[in-house]
Design an enzyme around this catalytic site. Structure first.
Site, short mmCIF file in Angstrom:
data_model
loop_
_atom_site.label_atom_id
_atom_site.label_comp_id
_atom_site.label_asym_id
_atom_site.label_seq_id
_atom_site.Cartn_x
_atom_site.Cartn_y
_atom_site.Cartn_z
N LYS A 175 34.14 -7.10 87.30
CA LYS A 175 33.18 -6.56 88.26
C LYS A 175 32.78 -7.65 89.25
O LYS A 175 32.06 -8.59 88.91
CB LYS A 175 31.90 -6.07 87.58
CG LYS A 175 31.01 -5.30 88.56
CD LYS A 175 29.53 -5.39 88.24
CE LYS A 175 28.81 -6.46 88.99
NZ LYS A 175 28.74 -6.35 90.44
N GLY A 228 26.38 -16.58 88.13
CA GLY A 228 25.35 -15.98 88.97
C GLY A 228 24.02 -16.67 88.72
O GLY A 228 23.97 -17.83 88.29
N SER A 229 22.96 -15.95 88.95
CA SER A 229 21.63 -16.56 88.87
C SER A 229 21.21 -16.78 87.42
O SER A 229 21.65 -16.07 86.51
CB SER A 229 20.62 -15.65 89.56
OG SER A 229 20.62 -14.39 88.93
N VAL A 232 19.56 -13.55 85.78
CA VAL A 232 20.48 -12.55 85.23
C VAL A 232 21.23 -13.13 84.04
O VAL A 232 21.45 -12.45 83.02
CB VAL A 232 21.45 -12.04 86.32
CG1 VAL A 232 22.50 -11.11 85.71
CG2 VAL A 232 20.69 -11.33 87.43
N GLY A 233 21.58 -14.42 84.13
CA GLY A 233 22.29 -15.06 83.02
C GLY A 233 21.53 -14.97 81.71
O GLY A 233 22.10 -14.72 80.66
N GLU A 250 27.61 -19.61 83.95
CA GLU A 250 27.52 -20.65 84.99
C GLU A 250 26.42 -20.21 85.94
O GLU A 250 26.59 -19.23 86.67
CB GLU A 250 28.85 -20.78 85.74
CG GLU A 250 30.01 -21.23 84.88
CD GLU A 250 29.84 -22.62 84.32
OE1 GLU A 250 29.09 -23.43 84.91
OE2 GLU A 250 30.43 -22.91 83.26
N CYS A 284 26.38 -23.06 94.53
CA CYS A 284 25.65 -23.51 93.34
C CYS A 284 25.55 -25.02 93.33
O CYS A 284 24.63 -25.58 92.76
CB CYS A 284 26.33 -23.00 92.08
SG CYS A 284 28.08 -23.36 92.07
N GLN A 331 18.38 -12.40 101.36
CA GLN A 331 18.46 -13.86 101.25
C GLN A 331 17.70 -14.53 102.39
O GLN A 331 17.10 -15.59 102.20
CB GLN A 331 19.93 -14.31 101.22
CG GLN A 331 20.15 -15.69 100.65
CD GLN A 331 19.51 -15.91 99.28
OE1 GLN A 331 19.33 -14.97 98.50
NE2 GLN A 331 19.12 -17.15 98.99
N GLU A 385 15.60 -23.20 92.95
CA GLU A 385 16.81 -22.96 93.74
C GLU A 385 16.47 -22.04 94.92
O GLU A 385 15.89 -20.97 94.73
CB GLU A 385 17.89 -22.30 92.88
CG GLU A 385 19.20 -22.15 93.63
CD GLU A 385 20.31 -21.53 92.79
OE1 GLU A 385 20.06 -20.50 92.13
OE2 GLU A 385 21.43 -22.06 92.80
P1 NAD Z 1 23.31 -12.63 90.78
O1 NAD Z 1 22.90 -13.16 89.45
O2 NAD Z 1 22.36 -11.81 91.53
O3 NAD Z 1 24.63 -11.74 90.63
C1 NAD Z 1 25.82 -12.24 90.06
C2 NAD Z 1 26.65 -11.07 89.55
O4 NAD Z 1 25.96 -10.44 88.47
C3 NAD Z 1 26.90 -9.97 90.57
O5 NAD Z 1 28.19 -9.43 90.39
C4 NAD Z 1 25.83 -8.94 90.22
O6 NAD Z 1 26.16 -7.63 90.63
C5 NAD Z 1 25.82 -9.04 88.71
N1 NAD Z 1 24.58 -8.61 88.06
C6 NAD Z 1 23.32 -8.55 88.60
N2 NAD Z 1 22.45 -8.09 87.68
C7 NAD Z 1 23.15 -7.90 86.54
C8 NAD Z 1 22.80 -7.45 85.22
N3 NAD Z 1 21.54 -7.14 84.90
N4 NAD Z 1 23.76 -7.38 84.29
C9 NAD Z 1 25.04 -7.71 84.58
N5 NAD Z 1 25.44 -8.14 85.81
C10 NAD Z 1 24.50 -8.23 86.78
O7 NAD Z 1 23.79 -13.90 91.63
P2 NAD Z 1 24.35 -13.95 93.13
O8 NAD Z 1 23.23 -13.72 94.07
O9 NAD Z 1 25.57 -13.08 93.27
O10 NAD Z 1 24.84 -15.47 93.21
C11 NAD Z 1 23.98 -16.52 93.46
C12 NAD Z 1 23.65 -17.27 92.20
O11 NAD Z 1 24.85 -17.65 91.53
C13 NAD Z 1 22.92 -18.57 92.45
O12 NAD Z 1 21.89 -18.72 91.51
C14 NAD Z 1 24.00 -19.63 92.25
O13 NAD Z 1 23.52 -20.91 91.89
C15 NAD Z 1 24.80 -19.02 91.17
N6 NAD Z 1 26.15 -19.58 91.14
C16 NAD Z 1 26.44 -20.43 90.13
C17 NAD Z 1 27.69 -21.03 90.07
C18 NAD Z 1 28.05 -21.97 88.95
O14 NAD Z 1 29.23 -22.16 88.71
N7 NAD Z 1 27.08 -22.56 88.27
C19 NAD Z 1 28.64 -20.73 91.06
C20 NAD Z 1 28.30 -19.85 92.09
C21 NAD Z 1 27.04 -19.27 92.11
#
Ligand code: NAD
Length: 495
Positions: A175, A228-229, A232-233, A250, A284, A331, A385
Site C-alpha cells: 500500500k 512513516g510518522s 502511526v508507527g 522507520e 526523514c 503540510q 519534527e
Molecule cells: P504517515 O505516517 O502519515 O503515512 C505513512 C503511510 O502510512 C502512508 O501510506 C499512509 O497512508 C499510511 N497510514 C496512515 N495511517 C495509517 C494507519 N493507521 N495504519 C496503517 N497505515 C497508515 O507519514 P507520511 O506523511 O506519509 O510521511 C512522513 C513521515 O515519514 C515523516 O514523519 C518522516 O520522518 C517519515 N519518514 C521516515 C523515513 C525513515 O526511513 N525513517 C523515511 C521517510 C519518511
C-alpha cells in the site's frame, strides 16, 4: 477526465470494491490531476492477501538466484524508463527533477543490489560438538509481507522494502502513500514486465485508515514493514505486535548538522543548504537543526542567509528551480503552525516564515525557506519534527555542548559534523546518538548497500538497505545432520 489507474490483485488490474476513486494532484499546480486511483477497502486487501498466500507457495520454491535474475531485468527496465519516472514523480509529489532522478536511481541501485543478494543470502554454519554430525543454517522466506510506504521517496522506499522481500521468497501486499500512487503503480508494472509471477506482488491503493489498517490487522500477513510518522508507527506496532507479527518501523527524525570552529565553512554551507532545503525539508533525514560553534556562529548565519537568497522555489519540472513545493495543503498548515510556535517561543525569524502565493506560486503549495536563530534546545521547533523548509539554529560553546544538545532529542536518525579535528570527528562518530553519522557531509545521502535507520523513537531497531534488511525478510532454519548411524545425545554423550 484524468486517467483512471487500478489496483493489481491476484494477477489482474482491477478497480476497488467500493467503486470509488481518489485524485492525485500536482502540488506545484493543483489544477493538474495526475490521475485517479482506486479508493480501496478491507475487502480488496482480503483478496490481495489470499492471492499473495496462494502465490507464495510456489514463489518460495523458485531458486533465489532466479528470483534475483527477475529483479536484474526489472532494474534494466527501470534504467530505460528513468526519465519518465522522474518526471511523473515530480508531477505527483513536487521535488525537483534532479532529486526525483536520484530517487529513481536509488530504486535502480536497489534492484541490482537485491539481484546479487539472490546469489548469497548467507547464513551461518558452525562445527558440531559431536563427531560425524554437521550443523548448518539456511535463510527461509517468511510468507506474506505487508508493505506500507510514505510519499517523500516514492520509488526508493518501496524498492527498499519490496525487493529484499521478493528475493528472499516472500509475496507482497503493498500500500503506497495516497499522495504518490503513480510511481508505485509503475514499479509494479515494471516488476510484472520483468517476470514476477502474478499474485506474488499485489498493490492496493487507498488511505491509511482503511487499507493500511486492514493490512496491519490481517491475520494472514506475516510481517509488516512500515515507513512513516512516529505517531502511526506506534499504532501499527501495538496492533501488529498483538498478533506477534514481525514489524519493521522507520519513523520520524529531527536531524542536526554541527559546524565546529575549525570546520570548512564553505563546505558546511553547501551541506546545510542541501540538507535543510532539499526535498523542501521533507526528508526523514532532513537537516532541521543547525548547531553552530559560537566562534563561527554569526559569520556562518550571514553566509547562510545570503546563500538562501540564491534558492529558487517553484515547479520542480523547471530546471531553474532548486526547491519544489510542500506535498499538500495540510503540510503547509503544519509548517506554518510551527513557524508561529517558533515566533511565540521567542526564536528570531531571520528569513522566510510564510507561504509563497505570488505569480507562478499561485496554484501550488510553496513555502519560503525559513531560518530561526536564537533557538534554545527546549523550544518545540528544535525538538519536534516539522517536515518542511524550516531550520533552527542553536549556538554552543564547544564540542561537548554540541554533542549534548544534539543528543537531547527523542529521535536519532541522521547526524552530521563539519570539523577538521580528527579527534572530534571520531568522538562524534562514537557519541552522536543516531543511526547514521556523516563527517564533513550533510545529514542526507543514503546508499542502498549500507544499513539505513535510526535509534530512539526513529524506529524499532531494524534497518533498511544493506545486509540487515535481508535478515528482516527471512527466517533462520537450523539443520543438524547426523551421519554417525547411531543416537548421539548432545551435552550428554560427549561429556
Ligand atoms: P504517515 O505516517 O502519515 O503515512 C505513512 C503511510 O502510512 C502512508 O501510506 C499512509 O497512508 C499510511 N497510514 C496512515 N495511517 C495509517 C494507519 N493507521 N495504519 C496503517 N497505515 C497508515 O507519514 P507520511 O506523511 O506519509 O510521511 C512522513 C513521515 O515519514 C515523516 O514523519 C518522516 O520522518 C517519515 N519518514 C521516515 C523515513 C525513515 O526511513 N525513517 C523515511 C521517510 C519518511
Amino acid at each position: 477526465m484524468a486517467k483512471e489507474y487500478l489496483n493489481f490483485i491476484d494477477g489482474k488490474w482491477c478497480a476497488a470494491d467500493t467503486g470509488e476513486w481518489f485524485e492525485n494532484r500536482n502540488p506545484a499546480d493543483w489544477d493538474e490531476v495526475v490521475g485517479l486511483f482506486p479508493k480501496s477497502a478491507k475487502t480488496d486487501v482480503d483478496r490481495a492477501v489470499k492471492a499473495a498466500r496462494a502465490a507464495y507457495r510456489e514463489w518460495r520454491l523458485v531458486p533465489a538466484p532466479e528470483r534475483g535474475a527477475i529483479l536484474k531485468r526489472a532494474g534494466d527496465i527501470m534504467v530505460e524508463r528513468k526519465e519518465e519516472l522522474a518526471r511523473n514523480m515530480t508531477r505527483e509529489m513536487g521535488k525537483v527533477l534532479t532529486e526525483t532522478r536520484g530517487d529513481v536511481q536509488e530504486g535502480i541501485d536497489t534492484f541490482y543490489y537485491a539481484a546479487v543478494e539472490g546469489r548469497r543470502l548467507f547464513s551461518h554454519t558452525a562445527p558440531s560438538e559431536m563427531r560425524n554430525k554437521m550443523n548448518l543454517s539456511f535463510r527461509m522466506p517468511i510468507g506474506v509481507a505487508g508493505l506500507i510506504t510514505p510519499w517523500n521517496f516514492p520509488m526508493a522506499i518501496p524498492c527498499w522494502k519490496s525487493l529484499p522481500a521478493l528475493v528472499c521468497g516472500n509475496s507482497v501486499v503493498f500500500k503506497p502513500a495516497s499522495d504518490t500512487p503513480l510511481t508505485a503503480t509503475t514499479l509494479v508494472e515494471i516488476l510484472l514486465e520483468a517476470g514476477i509471477p502474478p499474485g506474488v506482488i499485489n498493490i492496493v491503493h487507498g488511505g491509511g485508515g482503511a487499507v493500511g489498517t486492514a493490512i496491519v490487522e490481517h491475520p494472514d500477513i506475516d510481517l509488516i514493514s512500515f515507513t512513516g510518522s512516529s505517531m502511526v508507527g506506534r499504532q501499527i506496532n501495538s496492533k501488529a505486535g498483538a498478533q506477534l507479527k514481525r514489524v519493521s518501523l522507520e519513523l520520524g527524525g529531527k536531524n542536526a548538522q554541527i559546524v565546529m570552529d575549525d570546520g570548512d565553512l564553505d563546505l558546511a554551507l553547501e551541506g546545510v543548504l542541501w540538507g535543510a532545503f532539499g526535498t523542501t525539508g521533507q526528508r526523514c533525514t532532513a537537516t532541521s537543526r543547525l548547531i553552530l560553534h559560537e566562534a563561527i556562529h554569526d559569520r556562518f548565519v550571514d553566509m547562510l542567509l545570503k546563500a538562501i537568497e540564491g534558492l529558487t522555489v517553484g515547479d520542480g519540472l523547471l530546471p531553474e528551480n532548486t526547491v519544489g513545493p510542500l506535498i499538500n495543503k495540510g503540510q503547509v498548515e503544519v509548517v506554518h503552525g510551527y513557524v508561529e510556535i517558533g515566533k511565540s517561543e521567542g526564536a528570531k525569524l531571520m528569513c522566510g516564515g510564510h507561504q509563497l502565493t505570488d505569480g507562478d506560486h499561485a496554484r501550488g503549495w510553496f513555502y519560503a525557506p525559513t531560518v530561526f536563530t536564537g533557538v534554545t534546545p527546549g523550544m518545540r521547533i528544535f525538538k519536534e519534527e516539522i517536515f518542511g523548509p524550516v531550520l533552527s539554529v542553536v549556538k554552543v560553546r564547544d564540542f561537548d555542548e554540541a554533542v549534548k544538545v544534539h543528543n537531547d532529542c527523542i529521535y536519532g536518525l541522521s547526524s552530521s559534523i563539519y570539523t577538521r579535528d580528527v579527534n572530534n570527528a571520531m568522538r562524534a562518530v562514537r557519541d552522536l546518538e543516531a543511526g547514521i553519522t556523516y563527517v564533513n557531509g550533510p545529514t542526507i545521502g543514503a546508499e542502498c548497500h549500507m544499513p539505513f535507520g535510526g535509534v530512539k523513537e526513529t524506529g524499532n531497531g531494524h534497518r533498511e538497505g544493506g545486509w540487515p534488511v535481508y535478515e528482516f525478510y527471512s527466517e533462520i532454519k537450523t539443520v543438524y545432520i547426523d551421519f554417525s548411524g547411531r543416537l548421539q545425545r548432545a551435552q550428554i554423550d560427549n561429556y
